[in-house]
Design a protein around this motif. Structure first.
Motif, PDB file in Angstrom:
ATOM      1  N   THR A  68     -12.689  31.089-134.195  1.00 23.64           N
ATOM      2  CA  THR A  68     -11.478  32.175-134.658  1.00 23.64           C
ATOM      3  C   THR A  68     -10.983  32.985-133.161  1.00 23.64           C
ATOM      4  OG1 THR A  68     -12.578  31.752-136.776  1.00 23.64           O
ATOM      5  CG2 THR A  68     -11.049  33.250-136.222  1.00 23.64           C
ATOM      6  N   ILE A  69     -10.816  33.338-132.702  1.00 26.01           N
ATOM      7  CA  ILE A  69     -11.107  34.576-131.730  1.00 26.01           C
ATOM      8  C   ILE A  69     -10.194  33.766-130.779  1.00 26.01           C
ATOM      9  CG2 ILE A  69     -11.292  35.758-130.001  1.00 26.01           C
ATOM     10  CD1 ILE A  69     -13.769  36.424-131.760  1.00 26.01           C
ATOM     11  N   LEU A  70     -10.882  32.442-129.938  1.00 27.67           N
ATOM     12  CA  LEU A  70     -10.710  31.355-129.183  1.00 27.67           C
ATOM     13  C   LEU A  70      -8.946  30.809-129.735  1.00 27.67           C
ATOM     14  CD1 LEU A  70     -13.915  29.263-128.212  1.00 27.67           C
ATOM     15  CD2 LEU A  70     -12.618  30.540-126.941  1.00 27.67           C
ATOM     16  N   VAL A  71      -8.997  29.722-131.486  1.00 29.04           N
ATOM     17  CA  VAL A  71      -7.788  29.895-132.170  1.00 29.04           C
ATOM     18  C   VAL A  71      -6.594  31.027-132.151  1.00 29.04           C
ATOM     19  CG1 VAL A  71      -6.893  29.397-134.394  1.00 29.04           C
ATOM     20  CG2 VAL A  71      -9.247  28.376-133.112  1.00 29.04           C
ATOM     21  N   ALA A 111      -6.233  42.754-126.458  1.00 31.42           N
ATOM     22  CA  ALA A 111      -7.259  41.872-126.282  1.00 31.42           C
ATOM     23  C   ALA A 111      -6.761  40.516-126.433  1.00 31.42           C
ATOM     24  CB  ALA A 111      -8.094  42.276-126.847  1.00 31.42           C
ATOM     25  N   PHE A 112      -5.903  40.182-127.173  1.00 27.74           N
ATOM     26  CA  PHE A 112      -5.389  39.087-127.736  1.00 27.74           C
ATOM     27  C   PHE A 112      -4.087  38.547-127.105  1.00 27.74           C
ATOM     28  CE2 PHE A 112      -7.636  40.583-131.457  1.00 27.74           C
ATOM     29  CZ  PHE A 112      -8.534  39.729-131.502  1.00 27.74           C
ATOM     30  N   ILE A 120      -5.848  33.220-119.641  1.00 30.29           N
ATOM     31  CA  ILE A 120      -6.643  32.540-120.507  1.00 30.29           C
ATOM     32  C   ILE A 120      -6.724  31.400-120.710  1.00 30.29           C
ATOM     33  CG2 ILE A 120      -4.475  30.888-121.681  1.00 30.29           C
ATOM     34  CD1 ILE A 120      -4.891  31.822-124.528  1.00 30.29           C
ATOM     35  N   LEU A 121      -6.824  30.925-119.366  1.00 30.08           N
ATOM     36  CA  LEU A 121      -8.160  29.356-119.820  1.00 30.08           C
ATOM     37  C   LEU A 121      -9.352  30.586-119.122  1.00 30.08           C
ATOM     38  CD1 LEU A 121      -6.340  26.728-117.313  1.00 30.08           C
ATOM     39  CD2 LEU A 121      -7.284  27.222-119.807  1.00 30.08           C
ATOM     40  N   PHE A 122      -9.397  30.950-118.245  1.00 29.71           N
ATOM     41  CA  PHE A 122     -10.605  31.551-117.813  1.00 29.71           C
ATOM     42  C   PHE A 122     -11.475  32.341-119.197  1.00 29.71           C
ATOM     43  CE2 PHE A 122     -13.623  35.328-116.605  1.00 29.71           C
ATOM     44  CZ  PHE A 122     -13.886  34.682-115.938  1.00 29.71           C
ATOM     45  N   ASN A 123     -10.931  33.696-119.675  1.00 26.63           N
ATOM     46  CA  ASN A 123     -11.452  33.991-120.764  1.00 26.63           C
ATOM     47  C   ASN A 123     -11.541  33.604-121.970  1.00 26.63           C
ATOM     48  OD1 ASN A 123     -10.965  36.677-119.690  1.00 26.63           O
ATOM     49  ND2 ASN A 123      -8.412  36.666-120.281  1.00 26.63           N
ATOM     50  N   CYS A 124     -10.932  32.086-122.660  1.00 19.81           N
ATOM     51  CA  CYS A 124     -11.540  31.851-123.045  1.00 19.81           C
ATOM     52  C   CYS A 124     -12.491  30.463-123.158  1.00 19.81           C
ATOM     53  CB  CYS A 124     -10.084  30.552-123.407  1.00 19.81           C
ATOM     54  SG  CYS A 124      -8.788  31.184-124.551  1.00 19.81           S
ATOM     55  N   TRP A 125     -12.710  29.972-121.419  1.00 22.05           N
ATOM     56  CA  TRP A 125     -13.718  29.574-120.750  1.00 22.05           C
ATOM     57  C   TRP A 125     -15.113  30.124-120.872  1.00 22.05           C
ATOM     58  CZ3 TRP A 125     -17.091  30.849-116.837  1.00 22.05           C
ATOM     59  CH2 TRP A 125     -17.914  30.351-116.490  1.00 22.05           C
ATOM     60  N   ALA A 126     -14.650  31.363-120.627  1.00 19.24           N
ATOM     61  CA  ALA A 126     -16.048  32.614-120.348  1.00 19.24           C
ATOM     62  C   ALA A 126     -16.011  32.656-122.416  1.00 19.24           C
ATOM     63  CB  ALA A 126     -15.721  33.674-119.860  1.00 19.24           C
ATOM     64  N   TYR A 128     -16.380  30.708-124.722  1.00 16.21           N
ATOM     65  CA  TYR A 128     -16.669  30.010-125.372  1.00 16.21           C
ATOM     66  C   TYR A 128     -18.498  29.103-125.005  1.00 16.21           C
ATOM     67  CZ  TYR A 128     -17.390  24.679-126.112  1.00 16.21           C
ATOM     68  OH  TYR A 128     -17.794  23.634-126.349  1.00 16.21           O
ATOM     69  N   VAL A 129     -18.695  29.856-123.796  1.00 19.09           N
ATOM     70  CA  VAL A 129     -19.299  29.775-123.168  1.00 19.09           C
ATOM     71  C   VAL A 129     -20.592  30.841-123.341  1.00 19.09           C
ATOM     72  CG1 VAL A 129     -21.403  30.135-120.409  1.00 19.09           C
ATOM     73  CG2 VAL A 129     -19.382  28.601-120.660  1.00 19.09           C
ATOM     74  N   VAL A 130     -19.879  31.990-123.328  1.00 18.48           N
ATOM     75  CA  VAL A 130     -21.307  32.906-124.210  1.00 18.48           C
ATOM     76  C   VAL A 130     -20.926  32.910-125.561  1.00 18.48           C
ATOM     77  CG1 VAL A 130     -21.527  34.235-122.149  1.00 18.48           C
ATOM     78  CG2 VAL A 130     -20.078  35.243-123.325  1.00 18.48           C
ATOM     79  N   GLY A 131     -19.357  32.997-125.869  1.00 19.27           N
ATOM     80  CA  GLY A 131     -19.791  33.800-127.074  1.00 19.27           C
ATOM     81  C   GLY A 131     -20.733  33.294-128.709  1.00 19.27           C
ATOM     82  N   PRO A 132     -20.884  31.860-128.505  1.00 20.96           N
ATOM     83  CA  PRO A 132     -21.873  31.360-129.641  1.00 20.96           C
ATOM     84  C   PRO A 132     -23.544  32.078-129.345  1.00 20.96           C
ATOM     85  CG  PRO A 132     -20.256  29.684-128.811  1.00 20.96           C
ATOM     86  CD  PRO A 132     -20.206  30.425-128.075  1.00 20.96           C
TER      87      PRO A 132
END
Length: 270
Positions: A68-71, A111-112, A120-126, A128-132
């Motif tokens: 949801t945060i990624l979206v 923050a959004f 945004i690519l770096f933050n979303c990648w990070a 996606y990697v550690v969030g789950p």
């Protein structure tokens, strides 16, 4: 002929294995031996201990908070692209806007918002990697609290130390908070934390070497996220949930006090 205790119009010879009441096919629930009635099944389920995540939250099968945060990040960035500086200016962290104009929402909305494609690519990648990983460790509620409070911590340090008219944007404060949380969780679980330690160190070097990066957001988020994750992960086993709730509310209260104190000081100086 006996009739179902819940449906008197239906005849049956089958009885609940626990209470011995007659039950019709609509009321039969499979049991280890024979069938049970709905009430006995519900009563039995109340005595079954519900599975919990590593640190007390509900078991997470799908990390929908992270998704949801990624979206939201992508949607807001799309709005920035379409509307230009209007969206960015309305949502960015801006000390004077918070203190003088009472736009406290900026402490979170920043923050959004992002400053470019790479940002945004770096933050979303990070994320996606550690969030789950963290969402499964803490559960949905604790995880979203960790994320938002880390973002708030970065904004609060910016409110105190950034120039009054300096705008800042990005989820980096929250991301640094998650990095710190991964380190804390790894130590708690006796895992190898050298990888995340190196990642944090590299990003800190970049923070202070590359111009145009909000060091206050990064450091504030890292400190806040690490401390809050520690309070959640190391909460006493007795009344763990209560201690975790107190830690989360205490962090929010402390940050709120810091915001009020700093905003009052800015207003007094204007």
């Amino acid at each position: 002929m006996p009739t179902c205790y819940r449906h008197p119009d239906k005849e049956t010879w089958v009885r609940c294995q626990r209470c011995d009441r007659p039950i019709c096919p609509d009321c039969m629930r499979d049991a280890a031996v024979g069938f049970q009635c709905p009430e006995c099944v519900a009563e039995g389920n109340r005595g079954v201990r519900q599975a919990k995540s590593t640190f007390g939250g509900s078991v997470v099968r799908t990390p929908f908070v992270t998704y949801t945060i990624l979206v939201i990040n992508v949607l807001v960035f799309g709005a920035q692209y379409l509307a230009g500086n209007e969206v960015t200016g309305e949502l960015a962290m801006w000390p004077a806007g918070v203190a003088v104009l009472d736009q406290y929402y900026r402490l979170i909305t920043a923050a959004f918002v992002h400053g470019g494609v790479f940002h945004i690519l770096f933050n979303c990648w990070a994320l996606y990697v550690v969030g789950p990983y963290l969402e499964r460790a803490f559960g949905h509620v604790r995880y979203v609290a960790l994320y938002l409070i880390s973002a708030l911590g970065g904004s609060v340090l910016g409110l105190w130390l950034d120039p009054l008219n300096q705008p800042t944007v990005g989820a980096s404060g929250a991301i640094f908070g998650l990095f710190g949380a991964v380190f804390v969780v790894g130590r708690k679980l006796n895992m190898d934390v050298r990888g995340i330690a190196v990642l944090i160190a590299i990003n800190l070097v970049i923070t202070f070497v590359v111009s145009g990066i909000s060091w206050t957001g990064h450091i504030g988020g890292l400190i806040t996220g690490s401390l809050l994750a520690g309070a959640i992960a190391y909460a006493p086993k007795n009344n763990k949930t209560l201690w975790q709730v107190l830690a989360i509310t205490g962090a929010l209260a402390l940050l709120a006090v810091l915001v009020v104190v700093r905003a009052s000081a800015i207003l007094a100086a204007v």
